[in-house]
Design a protein around this motif. Structure first.
Motif, PDB file in Angstrom:
ATOM      1  N   GLN A 120       3.907 -33.662  27.406  1.00 11.45           N
ATOM      2  CA  GLN A 120       3.428 -33.025  26.187  1.00 11.45           C
ATOM      3  C   GLN A 120       4.052 -31.640  26.019  1.00 11.45           C
ATOM      4  O   GLN A 120       4.344 -31.221  24.913  1.00 11.45           O
ATOM      5  N   ARG A 121       4.315 -30.947  27.137  1.00 12.12           N
ATOM      6  CA  ARG A 121       5.032 -29.663  27.055  1.00 12.12           C
ATOM      7  C   ARG A 121       6.410 -29.883  26.442  1.00 12.12           C
ATOM      8  O   ARG A 121       6.876 -29.113  25.608  1.00 12.12           O
ATOM      9  N   VAL A 122       7.083 -30.936  26.913  1.00 12.76           N
ATOM     10  CA  VAL A 122       8.425 -31.239  26.402  1.00 12.76           C
ATOM     11  C   VAL A 122       8.343 -31.519  24.905  1.00 12.76           C
ATOM     12  O   VAL A 122       9.160 -31.039  24.109  1.00 12.76           O
ATOM     13  N   SER A 123       7.322 -32.277  24.522  1.00 12.68           N
ATOM     14  CA  SER A 123       7.161 -32.613  23.115  1.00 12.68           C
ATOM     15  C   SER A 123       6.978 -31.351  22.259  1.00 12.68           C
ATOM     16  O   SER A 123       7.564 -31.221  21.182  1.00 12.68           O
ATOM     17  N   PHE A 124       6.176 -30.409  22.768  1.00  8.79           N
ATOM     18  CA  PHE A 124       5.987 -29.143  22.057  1.00  8.79           C
ATOM     19  C   PHE A 124       7.287 -28.356  21.970  1.00  8.79           C
ATOM     20  O   PHE A 124       7.647 -27.832  20.923  1.00  8.79           O
ATOM     21  N   ALA A 125       7.973 -28.296  23.107  1.00 14.12           N
ATOM     22  CA  ALA A 125       9.225 -27.542  23.136  1.00 14.12           C
ATOM     23  C   ALA A 125      10.212 -28.136  22.137  1.00 14.12           C
ATOM     24  O   ALA A 125      10.889 -27.413  21.407  1.00 14.12           O
ATOM     25  N   ASN A 156      16.107 -34.324  25.472  1.00 13.21           N
ATOM     26  CA  ASN A 156      14.991 -34.596  24.568  1.00 13.21           C
ATOM     27  C   ASN A 156      14.635 -33.362  23.752  1.00 13.21           C
ATOM     28  O   ASN A 156      14.417 -33.453  22.552  1.00 13.21           O
ATOM     29  N   ILE A 157      14.593 -32.224  24.435  1.00 10.30           N
ATOM     30  CA  ILE A 157      14.209 -31.003  23.718  1.00 10.30           C
ATOM     31  C   ILE A 157      15.246 -30.647  22.666  1.00 10.30           C
ATOM     32  O   ILE A 157      14.920 -30.237  21.564  1.00 10.30           O
TER      33      ILE A 157
END
Lengths: 260, 245
Positions: free
Chosen positions: B131-136, B85-86
């Motif tokens: 949400q961390r993953v989304s930011f990354a 995803n990232i």
């Protein structure tokens, strides 16, 4: 490639996890044996005798040919339904008009009793391969079609927007978003379509063909040979169980690992 | 210098005017927050700036070479692992799988994910982790311009603060430019150089507030003091239909 390796690597574990299923099959056979002891051989032959008859089939050239013939018909019919259903279902899913228009047609196809198709097929194509395969295709097609259409129609707008915001190419969108999503719908539809093909092929053969397991079943019925009839059923169910649980289930497990 | 310039922008959905006469310029290295009540056209404005919606009236000049988007919801692909995803944006740019994996791993660790999380599917992550993953995912492509659509709104205050600190570090070290929309005034004060107050019906910018101190030097006290001050502001009270007792 990596994916196939993973399926193979996890396969022994998958088999090991199947003890519950095996136990329930044995329980079923035990109940079957109770039925035999209560009602006798004519009504319900013993499991031992039935499985003996199945083994005997493989020495009988005619019956071996019948079995291969039936499986071939089922596979051809299923493959055709799979290809036609998937392609048309995808197309119907991508165009709103097509999906609205195809809904009533699908309802008609699903609602139409397969036995009626057999009768029509016999009138149209006469006795033989074509009638059987036609019936299999027409009965499994709507299941695959609906799966493919649903898969295409339910792709989330939010994910589409996200993918757009990262500027993925059309091919990347297909491999990262469309394919995995559609596949998660279409694959279970294929499995149900396969089960349907297996059932329909025997029924169609019984009525519209002079060879294959269905025809052999018709002969067994006329001779009141319950053992052979049951043994033929065991062959069909055994091959379906094999395909569904040994071949498709491990793939499904891997494909759907991301689901809850 | 790279910049995003919005000139005389109007937008309507049917006969309903959502945005009226929007003008602002976002320069490289700056963070602009658009603050306003829910349903006030903030997301529409952001989508127009990001090119996710077609512009009908006015002009948007975007000279940033690259941009990325972090949404209100994480919007992860459920069939892809955290790592995949990232690296989605990197793959889209044609970067090799190996390098993409490496860069994705580095940024994931930076955003407080652990190595063992990288192979997981999104279903096994908590809301905060997603949400961390989304930011990354948004930052790994090293965007010139980052669009943020209320990405903190569903997080608890601890997590919110932690992710905001990551972002503030990132702004300071990578000269990141952000267009940020939120309904949380405190968040806007903490993160931005300039706050635009967007009133609704129709969406119009009624106030520009500049904050001179760099984000990384802003103390909590400063943020709170400013918050108290802004809560006395007439325009803010009217925009949010607030009553102060």
């Amino acid at each position: 490639m990596k994916f196939i390796l993973k399926v193979l690597k996890d396969f022994p574990w998958f088999l090991w996890s199947g003890w519950g299923a095996v136990a329930s099959i044995f329980l079923f056979i035990a109940l079957w044996d109770v039925g035999y002891q209560l009602y006798g051989e004519l009504v319900l032959p013993s499991p031992k005798e039935t499985f003996g008859a199945v083994v005997g089939f493989f020495d009988d050239e005619d019956l071996t040919r019948d079995m291969i013939l039936t499986l071939t018909r089922a596979v051809i019919g299923f493959a055709a339904a799979l290809v036609i259903g998937s392609v048309l279902g995808l197309m119907a899913g991508f165009f709103a008009t097509a999906s609205i228009m195809s809904r009533p047609i699908v309802t008609i196809l699903v609602g139409m009793p397969p036995i009626a198709w057999v009768v029509l097929a016999m009138i149209w194509f006469g006795m033989g391969d074509t009638s059987v395969i036609f019936t299999v295709v027409i009965a499994s097609f709507p299941i695959v079609f609906v799966g493919a259409m649903q898969g295409t129609r339910t792709i989330e707008g939010e994910l589409k927007e996200m993918v757009d915001s990262f500027g993925l190419s059309l091919w990347q969108k297909f491999t990262n978003l469309y394919f995995p999503h559609i596949f998660s719908y279409i694959f279970p539809a294929w499995v149900s379509g396969l089960g349907m093909s297996w059932k329909i092929v025997v029924m169609a053969e019984l009525l519209s063909s002079s060879d294959g397991i269905g025809a052999a079943l018709a002969v067994a019925r006329s001779q009141l040979d319950t053992t052979v009839a049951l043994a033929l059923v065991v062959v069909m169910i055994g091959s379906l169980l094999f395909l569904e649980y040994i071949v498709l289930e491990p793939i499904k497990k891997e494909v759907e690992a991301w689901r809850d | 210098m790279e910049r995003l310039e919005v000139k005389n922008l109007n937008h309507s959905f049917g006969f309903f005017r959502v945005l009226e006469d929007i003008n602002f310029t976002l320069e490289k290295g700056k963070v602009i927050s658009i603050v306003g009540p829910s349903g006030g056209g903030k997301t529409t404005l952001l989508h127009l700036c990001a090119g996710l919606l077609d512009l009908t009236e006015g002009e948007i000049v975007n000279t940033f070479k690259s941009s990325s988007f972090a949404f209100q919801e994480p919007r992860l692909l459920p069939w892809k692992s955290v790592l995949e995803n990232i690296s989605l944006g990197l793959i889209a740019k044609g970067i090799s799988q190996k390098e993409a994996d490496m860069r994705a791993t580095n940024i994931a660790l930076e955003f407080g994910l652990e190595l063992k999380d990288l192979e997981k599917f999104p279903k096994d992550l908590s809301g905060g982790m997603k949400q961390r993953v989304s930011f990354a995912r948004a930052l790994v492509v090293e965007p010139g311009l980052l669009f943020l659509d209320e990405p903190f709104s569903a997080l608890d205050i601890g997590l919110k603060k932690e992710l905001q600190n990551h972002l503030i570090d990132y702004i300071a070290h990578h000269n990141l430019t952000i267009l940020f929309i939120t309904h949380d005034i405190m968040e806007a004060i903490r993160l931005s150089n300039e706050i635009l107050l967007l009133k609704s019906d129709p969406g119009e910018i009624v106030k520009h507030i500049k904050i001179p101190t760099p984000q990384i030097e802003r103390s909590d006290k400063e943020v709170f003091d400013m918050m108290i001050e802004l809560l006395k502001d007439k325009d803010i009270l009217n925009t949010f239909e607030l009553e102060i007792k």
